[in-house]
Write an enzyme that holds these catalytic residues in place. Sequence first.
Site, PDB file in Angstrom:
ATOM      1  N   CYS A 258      11.934 -30.122  52.839  1.00 41.70           N
ATOM      2  CA  CYS A 258      12.652 -29.883  51.659  1.00 41.70           C
ATOM      3  C   CYS A 258      13.570 -28.726  51.818  1.00 41.70           C
ATOM      4  O   CYS A 258      14.449 -28.880  52.568  1.00 41.70           O
ATOM      5  CB  CYS A 258      11.635 -29.915  50.245  1.00 41.70           C
ATOM      6  SG  CYS A 258      11.057 -31.447  50.062  1.00 41.70           S
ATOM      7  N   HIS A 344       8.646 -35.167  50.492  1.00 41.22           N
ATOM      8  CA  HIS A 344       7.184 -34.271  50.604  1.00 41.22           C
ATOM      9  C   HIS A 344       6.284 -35.005  51.267  1.00 41.22           C
ATOM     10  O   HIS A 344       5.497 -35.996  50.733  1.00 41.22           O
ATOM     11  CB  HIS A 344       6.749 -34.075  49.141  1.00 41.22           C
ATOM     12  CG  HIS A 344       7.613 -33.002  48.336  1.00 41.22           C
ATOM     13  ND1 HIS A 344       7.121 -31.663  48.719  1.00 41.22           N
ATOM     14  CD2 HIS A 344       8.609 -32.974  47.792  1.00 41.22           C
ATOM     15  CE1 HIS A 344       7.889 -30.871  47.999  1.00 41.22           C
ATOM     16  NE2 HIS A 344       8.705 -31.589  47.582  1.00 41.22           N
ATOM     17  N   GLU A 346       3.354 -34.302  52.164  1.00 40.70           N
ATOM     18  CA  GLU A 346       1.946 -33.934  51.831  1.00 40.70           C
ATOM     19  C   GLU A 346       1.356 -34.869  50.791  1.00 40.70           C
ATOM     20  O   GLU A 346       0.293 -34.799  50.104  1.00 40.70           O
ATOM     21  CB  GLU A 346       1.826 -32.395  51.575  1.00 40.70           C
ATOM     22  CG  GLU A 346       2.327 -32.018  50.400  1.00 40.70           C
ATOM     23  CD  GLU A 346       3.990 -32.002  50.000  1.00 40.70           C
ATOM     24  OE1 GLU A 346       4.461 -31.848  49.040  1.00 40.70           O
ATOM     25  OE2 GLU A 346       4.689 -32.287  51.152  1.00 40.70           O
TER      26      GLU A 346
END
Length: 372
Positions: A258, A344, A346
């Site tokens: 990001c 993202h 994760e």
Amino acid sequence: MKYQARRKAILLLEDGTIFHGKAVGGKDGKAFGEVCFNTGMTGYQEIFTDPSYFGQIMVTTNAHIGNYGANENEKEAETAKISGLVCKNFSYFQSRPAADETLQEFLDRSNLFAISDVDTRALVTYIRENGAMNAVITTETENIEELKKELSDVPDMNGLELASKVSTKEPYFFGDETARFKVAVLDVGVKKSILKHLSTRDVFCKVFPYDASYEQMKEWEPHGYLISNGPGDPQPLTKAIQVAKDIISEDKPLFGICLGHQIIALANGISTYKMHHGHRGINHPILNLETGKGEITSQNHGFSVNKEETEANTEVVITHTHLNDHTVAGIRMKNKSCFSVQYHPEASPGPNDAHYLFDEFIHNLISQEVSA
């Protein structure tokens, strides 16, 4: 009656538009920030504690917020990072056995002001059409002109450096110190989930402040580097951009997420720009141009990388694209061990489509280890 939001409140946009609601918990309050919206049906606690949302008033598009309470293990940071919350229906009671507290208790503990009973469909439509802008939410509904004056003093997100507001002040460690790999993390707003994913892949992390130099990070002798997510405009982060340049120049494994993705682009001479209203949600479709596979991803960003400049850069290739608007969602350097994504990996927004990116980073660490 104590749990019902009865006190009148408003959301005032910088263009003078007003939306009416009620204060959650019936408390007086006021909060300023850039208003934005997230389309996720779940995950509100992760949103509220995500450092990337620092300085923003969050509008949740799901009609009900708070129904499953809050859980200590689902925080992305120790405290709430949003400036304020706007929702339609606020649930003062939770019905999940695993919850540690109600959402109102979490908001109260975080000293976070929220308003409910707002026509969020109309508000989100307005933002989509007119763009993200600064706003104030408040129970001070009488003196609109004074509020407008205060709002005019709130800095615009374009050009605003916010990483220093959320980054760690001192380096710290995360994970098992006996792990196979060591990764230095430049914290420009890192989420805990990123560190957890690295830890489960036999990585020991040392997290450095946003203004750490490459020499400071290199002294720890890590196997690779990660530049995290975070809030604000990437262009003022000149030290972080220089760190990326230094890592790239020595061809050390580097992964950007990001804001880290944007920093890596800037390190390659590719500009960034503020988007009309950004990407924030858990169902954003991404096409992996190298495999031809689609991914459903979690996203949260208000800035993007210039596509034309990326395509013209002889050292960089676009690896992922956003299927809604064809913005750049991932890049890789052709002759360096460096890649990044504008979403993202994760997060687990239902599917785990993007987890493989951590495995690619580990593969780069192994390759570096073998070549050494």
